[in-house]
Design an enzyme around this catalytic site. Structure first.
Site, PDB file in Angstrom:
ATOM      1  N   GLU A 117       0.830  -1.219   0.000  1.00 23.75           N
ATOM      2  CA  GLU A 117       0.000   0.000   0.000  1.00 23.75           C
ATOM      3  C   GLU A 117       0.861   1.264   0.000  1.00 23.75           C
ATOM      4  O   GLU A 117       0.558   2.253   0.679  1.00 23.75           O
ATOM      5  CB  GLU A 117      -0.938  -0.040   1.217  1.00 23.75           C
ATOM      6  CG  GLU A 117      -2.172   0.822   1.130  1.00 23.75           C
ATOM      7  CD  GLU A 117      -3.057   0.458  -0.063  1.00 23.75           C
ATOM      8  OE1 GLU A 117      -3.294   1.361  -0.858  1.00 23.75           O
ATOM      9  OE2 GLU A 117      -3.484  -0.686  -0.208  1.00 23.75           O
ATOM     10  N   GLY A 118       1.936   1.225  -0.795  1.00 22.33           N
ATOM     11  CA  GLY A 118       2.866   2.368  -0.848  1.00 22.33           C
ATOM     12  C   GLY A 118       4.001   2.187   0.130  1.00 22.33           C
ATOM     13  O   GLY A 118       3.792   2.254   1.341  1.00 22.33           O
TER      14      GLY A 118
END
Lengths: 608, 608
Positions: free
Chosen positions: A459-460
């Site tokens: 998620e990043g």
């Protein structure tokens, strides 16, 4: 001794006044009692269906028998209980079977599952997928896909990364071409054929639900047959594993999505993670080449749609990291209270004739426990506050809603990154409290540590979050978000400084705020992003510490000046730990930011 | 690009002048060439017999078939190759088949094995066990046990911990009672019968060698049948798995030592770790009850004997942690040089039409690589210096030898703890450089991270090292050790300050030294160990950073002022990284030490 439930209750009601949300029309049928009933249910399911199987899902990894992905029976039972709880659609309208629950309560309830078994998981992806369709899908897409996800009939995924691209979404190479002349006439949305490979797809293949709704980023080639470079060429598609009709019934046709491999991970093994091949021809469908997908939103706006749900997804990851941190804290606290070993330090030396004491009586063990408490409860408070801002953004008055939006822009990279880094350190301390036992698989803490290591990556990554924070969030809209946050921090300082026992903390926080502010300016002094961002991660570490210190000080304002409960004393201590042991690290991180230190950025490759 | 070999060569010869050791009589037959030949051999064995099987020994854990512990064939072959190399007895006299190799060279050579597969392992325990017997055993004990260990016929263990005692050796409950009226007449040493349980015994059971020589701490009951409380009641015994005669031949009798369980660990799985029951009666021997053991040294002096080898064992752990850190650094450097992803940050934004660059071109990736290099090469330098001090202590002129002893007292807790904490962080960065791939078991870095987590626990936990450093080492002999170290650091500063490009570092180091000195005084200002030691770990973290900064600055003095080689530029950068990014953390750690902060130590239990 504080429990997760008592900590949540304190933060939600004594601090955030989440019960005041029931004065808003959307939540009018709720009350602290109905929130409590949700917690009761989640706590029970987590205790009965999740916690007992956390080690099992670690040792019995998903496996592929050539046709199906096999998961332990316990995962199916936990999934079924989660679906039955109604939590997948908890925030949705009553009209479509939801509970109209505030996101704050939904997020808080999620911690029961994540502390019990983060990798069995709740419905983060399915809910996020369906939420996206509720915002950007057509009414029929919502009806056919989103509502069946909220009910648990279908599950959902997010297909962004590709093997050759990873974090670099502008290099997405999955192609989507119109499926026939009538492609725009499909009632489920403009119909395309997709070809490409997607990597790191969680829950990409399993038998937990009737169908899997993949949301896939892909590029529609231009008239010249070429893909538009960069992210503006990206569109978003619904690509179901099995095709459905306009009633949401399976048509019996399998879409051309092939499992190319299961990823074998360090942790988080209860969740299947896959490499999926779209349209490679293994399952030809309807006589054409490529997997069938339906466009969501407009062409070229895929990333914008995806970003819609980014805040909640990133808060979700922060919550997972925090929950793992808390799980380790509770486990090591329990161990330290039981385990006798050694004797207190004494001026005359230790007296071996005395009986051993429990290790919780040793100063260094207390330090490691208090560090975990300070880190994980501080992170929990921040995340609940972010969740509360999501509710404000959705249901507040216009100005408050806009401020909430802006604060979330700035706080989200912190909410995602800080727990993923520091609650991982807390898990390492939980191992250390256990000594050699913590290094064995007979105790749960080593698994928490392994599971938690994922959160700085998915998620990043940490680097992506830092570039987002310093490169975008603190400068966007003329720095308005940062100013707003500074205003909130100053408001907390002004209230705290009037209380003698908090004045020292208030001053320290004020200095830290000033230091982060001037470092932000110094980082951007040349106006060159390469100068500013060379030390974006140390900047984010400092920024995160500032935010957690502010959070703790604000939490303390919710306590009586003279605490009478042990739990309040514990919160005072946890906050003091943060101010005395952690906040002083800020100048060390900011030093290289202020000077735009180029030691790393200009390192010649052959000098490594 | 630097390799392990080129880094060792630089540190050993350009910096430490280890080749000058050959001027000493003991090493007179050696030369830089003979040292190089040893490295060649070790490097080759590590490459051929260790590295290819590092993942295998992680997945094929030791298992017990009820009679024997089964290890992979690769472990046997690696062990045989290690034995054949002669490294087990490398430091021993020519007269008993050794190579009379300096410890510095032996320790450096060990890094080839530890970077290739730390848990297949070299001979750390066997060599340490035999070295102890060479110092404290009788000539016959040396002949029968130690020499067969150096030759690899027997292997060795250290049996200190017990399930109920862990780090608290004063609570050792294993009993040793005289074996018959003639117990003192046994040529192998006074003969006792031992009963008790020993936990965390590495290499406690296996089939790699003909016999296993356990060195066991136990207590001899007094006339009243009671054990003397505390550590002064502890004696040391040789307890062989199979009994031997005075020629070292197996008599065919199995001693009463039973494998009670294998520990299933987070990492380091190539090494068997056991719970052993001594004298529980499973293998009754010679008609008596208890396992047969032979006293080493005098009764009650067991710990003193054991401490004889503590410095080298702890340097060995620091070396293992450092080697794992370096292995992760090399792996992530290789990955970053190959992997294309993303584009450079540019004032006008990234241009998606440009091809992707390799990730080593991104500033944040360079930061993570340089952090690893700075940490792990800094740790390697410190450990080689400690090894050089061991040689000085053994072969130097009396005053130099005594100074070396004293410096080692102070530096050993750092040499053990600092790499175990910070090279573990380096391994986490190695994962991060790989992104999602680093979280899979298809790449080696997640295993390095798991393996390395052990090093803060075994051979004295972090907390034990910190109490040793602040509670004993910096105050012993009137603070003479600390003064001596400060003198060495000041000498480095004085040389560096004359070089314009090093003056800034020299000043920063001087300030750090002053800060650590005054914090040491402040910690002890009340004279109460409980006040001083409440924050012993943060003290050790700060102290460790001081020592590594000193080490780096001293290393830089060995470089030409104008470096022409890329490797020299790399060392300048790695040192600068440490001074700019790491050294500024010292004040944050020392703040609580200086104020004797009691936030943790006085935390009430019910407030957690």
């Amino acid at each position: 001794m504080s429990t997760l439930r008592s900590t949540l209750d304190f933060l939600l009601y004594d601090w955030l006044h989440a019960d005041a949300l029931v004065q808003r029309p959307r939540f009018a049928e709720h009350s602290r009692e109905t929130f409590g009933a949700v917690f009761d249910t989640c706590e029970r399911i987590a205790r009965e269906k999740y916690a007992p199987f956390n080690r099992l899902v670690d040792t019995e990894e998903p496996r592929f028998d050539g046709e199906r992905v096999i998961l332990p029976r316990a995962t199916h039972e936990a999934h079924d209980a989660y679906v039955a709880s109604g939590m997948l659609g908890a925030a949705q309208d009553y009209a479509i079977g939801g509970m109209q629950l505030p996101y704050t309560i939904e997020a808080a309830a999620g911690t029961f599952f994540a502390t019990a078994s983060v990798s069995i998981g709740g419905g983060l992806l399915t809910t996020g997928n369906a939420n996206l369709l509720m915002a950007h899908g057509t009414p029929l897409q919502q009806e056919v896909f989103a509502r069946n996800e909220f009910s648990g009939r279908f599950s959902g995924t997010m297909c962004l990364s590709e093997p050759q691209a990873g974090s670099s979404l502008s290099d997405v190479a999955t192609r989507a071409t119109p499926d026939g002349a009538d492609f725009e006439a499909d009632p489920l949305g403009p119909r395309y054929r997709l070809k490409g490979n997607k990597m790191w797809i969680s829950a990409g293949e399993h038998e937990l639900a009737e169908n899997i709704v993949h949301l896939v980023l892909a590029k529609i080639p231009g008239a010249d047959g070429k893909l538009v470079p960069g992210t503006r060429g990206i569109s978003l598609f619904i690509v179901p594993k099995k095709l459905v009709d306009t009633k949401g019934q399976l048509t019996g046709e399998r879409n051309d999505i092939a499992l190319a491999g299961l990823n074998h991970k360090l942790g988080w093994r209860g969740t299947t993670n896959t490499l999926l091949n779209f349209g490679e021809g293994r399952y030809p469908v309807r006589g054409g080449a490529g997997a069938i997908g339906y466009l969501v939103g407009r062409p070229g706006e895929g990333l914008r749609c995806m970003f819609h749900m980014m805040n909640e997804a990133r808060i979700g990851i922060g919550m997972a990291a925090t929950s793992l941190g808390l799980a380790g804290y509770y486990a090591s606290l329990e161990y330290a209270r039981q385990r006798p070993q050694g004797r207190p330090v004494a001026p005359a030396g230790k007296d071996p004739a005395q009986p051993q004491v429990r290790i919780i009586e040793h100063a260094d063990i207390k330090r490691m426990l208090l560090a975990q408490k300070s880190t994980c409860e501080g992170a929990l408070a921040l995340l609940l506050q972010c969740a509360r801002l999501v509710d404000e953004q959705h249901t507040g008055e216009p100005q408050a809603a806009d401020e909430a939006r802006l604060l979330l822009e700035v706080l989200t990279p912190v909410a995602k990154s800080w727990p993923s880094e520091f609650c991982l350190e807390a898990n390492s301390l939980a191992i250390q409290v256990h000594g050699g036992y913590g290094y064995t698989r007979d105790f749960p803490v080593e698994q928490y540590w392994r599971d938690n290591r994922l959160n700085m990556i998915h998620e990043g990554t940490h680097g992506i979050q830092a570039a987002d924070l310093l490169g975008r969030k603190v400068v966007m809209e003329g720095g308005k978000g940062l100013l707003l946050l500074a205003g909130r921090i100053n408001a907390t300082i002004e209230r705290a400084i009037q209380q003698p026992h908090l004045a020292e903390h208030a001053n320290a926080l004020g200095q830290a705020l000033q230091k982060v502010g001037s470092a932000t300016k110094a980082a951007w002094a040349t106006g060159n992003p390469a100068d500013a961002l060379a030390n974006a991660v140390p900047y984010m570490q400092a920024f995160g510490h500032l935010v957690i210190a502010w959070t703790w000080l604000d939490v303390l304002l919710a306590l009586p000046a003279q605490p009478t409960h042990a739990a309040d004393e514990g919160r005072l201590r946890a906050a003091r730990y943060f101010f005395h042991y952690e906040l002083p690290k800020i100048p060390a991180w900011l030093r290289v930011v202020e000077t735009r230190d180029a030691t790393c950025a200009s390192m010649p490759e052959d000098a490594f």
